[in-house]
Enzyme design. Structure first.
Site, PDB file in Angstrom:
ATOM      1  N   ASN A  65      46.016  29.264  46.133  1.00  0.00           N
ATOM      2  CA  ASN A  65      44.717  28.934  46.722  1.00  0.00           C
ATOM      3  C   ASN A  65      44.881  27.879  47.810  1.00  0.00           C
ATOM      4  O   ASN A  65      45.952  27.272  47.960  1.00  0.00           O
ATOM      5  CB  ASN A  65      43.787  28.402  45.619  1.00  0.00           C
ATOM      6  CG  ASN A  65      43.385  29.460  44.614  1.00  0.00           C
ATOM      7  OD1 ASN A  65      42.941  30.553  44.981  1.00  0.00           O
ATOM      8  ND2 ASN A  65      43.586  29.155  43.329  1.00  0.00           N
ATOM      9  N   CYS A  74      44.808  38.266  42.389  1.00  0.00           N
ATOM     10  CA  CYS A  74      43.922  38.243  43.569  1.00  0.00           C
ATOM     11  C   CYS A  74      43.656  39.698  43.974  1.00  0.00           C
ATOM     12  O   CYS A  74      44.590  40.403  44.391  1.00  0.00           O
ATOM     13  CB  CYS A  74      44.591  37.477  44.714  1.00  0.00           C
ATOM     14  SG  CYS A  74      43.560  37.381  46.203  1.00  0.00           S
ATOM     15  N   ASN A 163      42.252  36.324  35.832  1.00  0.00           N
ATOM     16  CA  ASN A 163      41.828  34.970  36.186  1.00  0.00           C
ATOM     17  C   ASN A 163      40.381  34.804  35.713  1.00  0.00           C
ATOM     18  O   ASN A 163      39.680  35.761  35.497  1.00  0.00           O
ATOM     19  CB  ASN A 163      41.981  34.736  37.708  1.00  0.00           C
ATOM     20  CG  ASN A 163      41.184  35.737  38.538  1.00  0.00           C
ATOM     21  OD1 ASN A 163      40.644  36.705  38.024  1.00  0.00           O
ATOM     22  ND2 ASN A 163      41.098  35.490  39.832  1.00  0.00           N
ATOM     23  N   HIS A 165      36.390  34.104  35.292  1.00  0.00           N
ATOM     24  CA  HIS A 165      35.166  34.282  36.071  1.00  0.00           C
ATOM     25  C   HIS A 165      33.942  33.987  35.213  1.00  0.00           C
ATOM     26  O   HIS A 165      33.914  34.304  34.021  1.00  0.00           O
ATOM     27  CB  HIS A 165      35.068  35.718  36.605  1.00  0.00           C
ATOM     28  CG  HIS A 165      36.125  36.038  37.601  1.00  0.00           C
ATOM     29  ND1 HIS A 165      35.986  35.794  38.946  1.00  0.00           N
ATOM     30  CD2 HIS A 165      37.382  36.540  37.430  1.00  0.00           C
ATOM     31  CE1 HIS A 165      37.102  36.161  39.571  1.00  0.00           C
ATOM     32  NE2 HIS A 165      37.968  36.606  38.680  1.00  0.00           N
ATOM     33  N   ASN A 196      36.205  30.775  38.608  1.00  0.00           N
ATOM     34  CA  ASN A 196      35.608  31.381  39.815  1.00  0.00           C
ATOM     35  C   ASN A 196      34.194  31.786  39.421  1.00  0.00           C
ATOM     36  O   ASN A 196      34.015  32.412  38.362  1.00  0.00           O
ATOM     37  CB  ASN A 196      36.406  32.623  40.227  1.00  0.00           C
ATOM     38  CG  ASN A 196      37.879  32.302  40.468  1.00  0.00           C
ATOM     39  OD1 ASN A 196      38.247  31.727  41.485  1.00  0.00           O
ATOM     40  ND2 ASN A 196      38.739  32.662  39.516  1.00  0.00           N
ATOM     41  N   GLU A 214      35.016  30.170  44.768  1.00  0.00           N
ATOM     42  CA  GLU A 214      36.316  30.411  44.155  1.00  0.00           C
ATOM     43  C   GLU A 214      36.996  29.125  43.706  1.00  0.00           C
ATOM     44  O   GLU A 214      36.977  28.114  44.438  1.00  0.00           O
ATOM     45  CB  GLU A 214      37.258  31.123  45.136  1.00  0.00           C
ATOM     46  CG  GLU A 214      37.000  32.608  45.269  1.00  0.00           C
ATOM     47  CD  GLU A 214      38.212  33.336  45.822  1.00  0.00           C
ATOM     48  OE1 GLU A 214      39.349  32.910  45.530  1.00  0.00           O
ATOM     49  OE2 GLU A 214      38.001  34.310  46.560  1.00  0.00           O
ATOM     50  N   CYS A 223      35.627  38.139  46.987  1.00  0.00           N
ATOM     51  CA  CYS A 223      36.575  37.889  45.883  1.00  0.00           C
ATOM     52  C   CYS A 223      36.708  39.204  45.130  1.00  0.00           C
ATOM     53  O   CYS A 223      35.720  39.681  44.546  1.00  0.00           O
ATOM     54  CB  CYS A 223      36.030  36.787  44.982  1.00  0.00           C
ATOM     55  SG  CYS A 223      37.075  36.421  43.559  1.00  0.00           S
ATOM     56  N   THR A 225      38.696  40.099  42.431  1.00  0.00           N
ATOM     57  CA  THR A 225      38.588  39.977  40.970  1.00  0.00           C
ATOM     58  C   THR A 225      37.167  39.585  40.586  1.00  0.00           C
ATOM     59  O   THR A 225      36.657  40.003  39.541  1.00  0.00           O
ATOM     60  CB  THR A 225      39.573  38.916  40.440  1.00  0.00           C
ATOM     61  OG1 THR A 225      39.416  37.692  41.183  1.00  0.00           O
ATOM     62  CG2 THR A 225      41.012  39.405  40.520  1.00  0.00           C
ATOM     63  N   GLY A 226      36.512  38.829  41.478  1.00  0.00           N
ATOM     64  CA  GLY A 226      35.127  38.418  41.215  1.00  0.00           C
ATOM     65  C   GLY A 226      34.166  39.592  41.272  1.00  0.00           C
ATOM     66  O   GLY A 226      33.247  39.697  40.451  1.00  0.00           O
TER      67      GLY A 226
HETATM   68  N1  LIG Z   1      40.657  31.688  43.441  1.00  0.00           N
HETATM   69  C1  LIG Z   1      41.210  32.666  42.494  1.00  0.00           C
HETATM   70  C2  LIG Z   1      42.380  33.447  43.118  1.00  0.00           C
HETATM   71  C3  LIG Z   1      41.958  34.328  44.301  1.00  0.00           C
HETATM   72  C4  LIG Z   1      41.093  35.481  43.852  1.00  0.00           C
HETATM   73  C5  LIG Z   1      40.304  36.191  44.923  1.00  0.00           C
HETATM   74  N2  LIG Z   1      40.496  35.802  46.271  1.00  0.00           N
HETATM   75  C6  LIG Z   1      40.351  37.709  44.751  1.00  0.00           C
HETATM   76  O1  LIG Z   1      40.266  38.438  45.744  1.00  0.00           O
HETATM   77  O2  LIG Z   1      40.424  38.161  43.566  1.00  0.00           O
HETATM   78  C7  LIG Z   1      41.683  31.913  41.227  1.00  0.00           C
HETATM   79  O3  LIG Z   1      42.088  30.745  41.314  1.00  0.00           O
HETATM   80  O4  LIG Z   1      41.649  32.573  40.150  1.00  0.00           O
END
Ligand SMILES: N[C@H](CCC[C@H](N)C(=O)O)C(=O)O
Length: 280
Positions: A65, A74, A163, A165, A196, A214, A223, A225-226
């Site tokens: 990050n 990511c 990660n 959320h 996130n 994030e 994002c 994963t978001g």
């Molecule tokens: N900030 C996120 C990583 C980047 C995820 C994001 N940019 C994506 O596209 O999934 C974390 O620390 O878990």
């Protein structure tokens, strides 16, 4: 002193500085990410991503990050890593396996005129057990629960895509004071590894509008994963249906997500902006 070759890429405006680590090595990626992410004194980006060789896959992704913290996964980044491997010939295959800190992910290239323009990623299973997200709350899963967090009482749904959320549903997310509320969620002690946070407006049963704060990078234009976590949360809360495509409108573009018990699938663009060199 030496130079490093990089490629600037983005997925829906979530931009990173990418490094081919098949042919070059990065000593201190944490410090480099902080330096290069700076949009005035560096290259500018939400962080850096290293495209590394792997013994078990076509490549390995490491993502840092903007604050230098390394993340487990990511979504926008892995699509660009797949494009990078395909376009450079490091792995010129339509079906790619990319190793990450949250396991091997399977990518299918969508190409036009010999270049990858979009990628579909099997993001694996959504994790809902609080201790594995992690979030320090009781119960088997946190779905639409009102909890004390970020200095107030909020209804949240917590999901890990490798990660952490925290997903909230409400009105137009563009009206939020994200600079104030985002860090309060990111740093709240109920998220021992940070989080996130996605703020979602349900447009209809196949469409969500999303804004994201994030962990480690602040507000980003998208994002991956978001967006996956948001689609999972929308299904769990009854706004959308499992197995049906859900379009997520992000500030930087759209992603299409499909969620079942077995896996979450994400499709979206992967864009190269420019190549460059940097003195290190
Ligand atoms: N900030 C996120 C990583 C980047 C995820 C994001 N940019 C994506 O596209 O999934 C974390 O620390 O878990």
């Amino acid at each position: 002193m030496g130079t490093l070759k990089f490629t600037k890429m983005h997925g829906c405006g979530n931009d990173y500085v990418y490094f081919d680590c098949f042919s070059q090595n990065i000593e201190d990626p944490e410090t480099l990410s902080i330096r290069l992410s700076d949009r005035h004194k560096g290259v500018g980006g939400d962080g850096i991503i290293m495209v590394c060789p792997s013994d078990i896959a076509d490549g390995r992704m490491r993502i840092f990050n903007a604050d230098g913290s390394e993340a487990m996964m990511c979504g926008n980044g892995i699509r660009c890593v797949a494009k990078f491997l395909y376009d450079t010939g490091l792995a010129h295959k339509k079906h790619l396996e990319i190793d990450t800190l949250s396991g091997v992910k399977y990518c299918d290239i969508i190409e036009k005129n010999g270049e990858a323009v979009a990628v579909t990623v099997d993001m694996g299973r959504a994790e809902l057990v609080p201790g594995r997200i992690p979030v320090s709350l009781p119960g088997e899963r946190i779905v639409g629960e009102t909890v004390s967090v970020a200095g107030g009482e909020y209804e949240v749904t917590c999901v890990s895509m490798g990660n952490p959320h925290c997903v909230l549903f409400g009105g137009d997310p563009m009206e939020l004071d994200l600079e104030t509320v985002g860090p309060r969620f990111e740093k709240d002690p109920i998220f021992p590894q940070g989080v996130n946070t996605e703020f979602i407006e349900v447009i209809d049963s196949h469409t969500l509008k999303m804004r994201v704060w994030e962990r480690g990078s602040g507000e980003t234009m998208a994002c991956g994963t978001g967006a996956c976590a948001a689609a999972v949360a929308a299904c769990l809360n009854g706004y959308c249906k499992m197995g049906e495509d859900i379009t997520v409108h992000l500030r930087g573009g759209d992603l299409v997500i499909n969620y079942t018990d077995e896996r979450v699938r994400m499709t979206g663009e992967a864009v190269k902006v420019f190549d460059g060199e940097i003195e290190v």
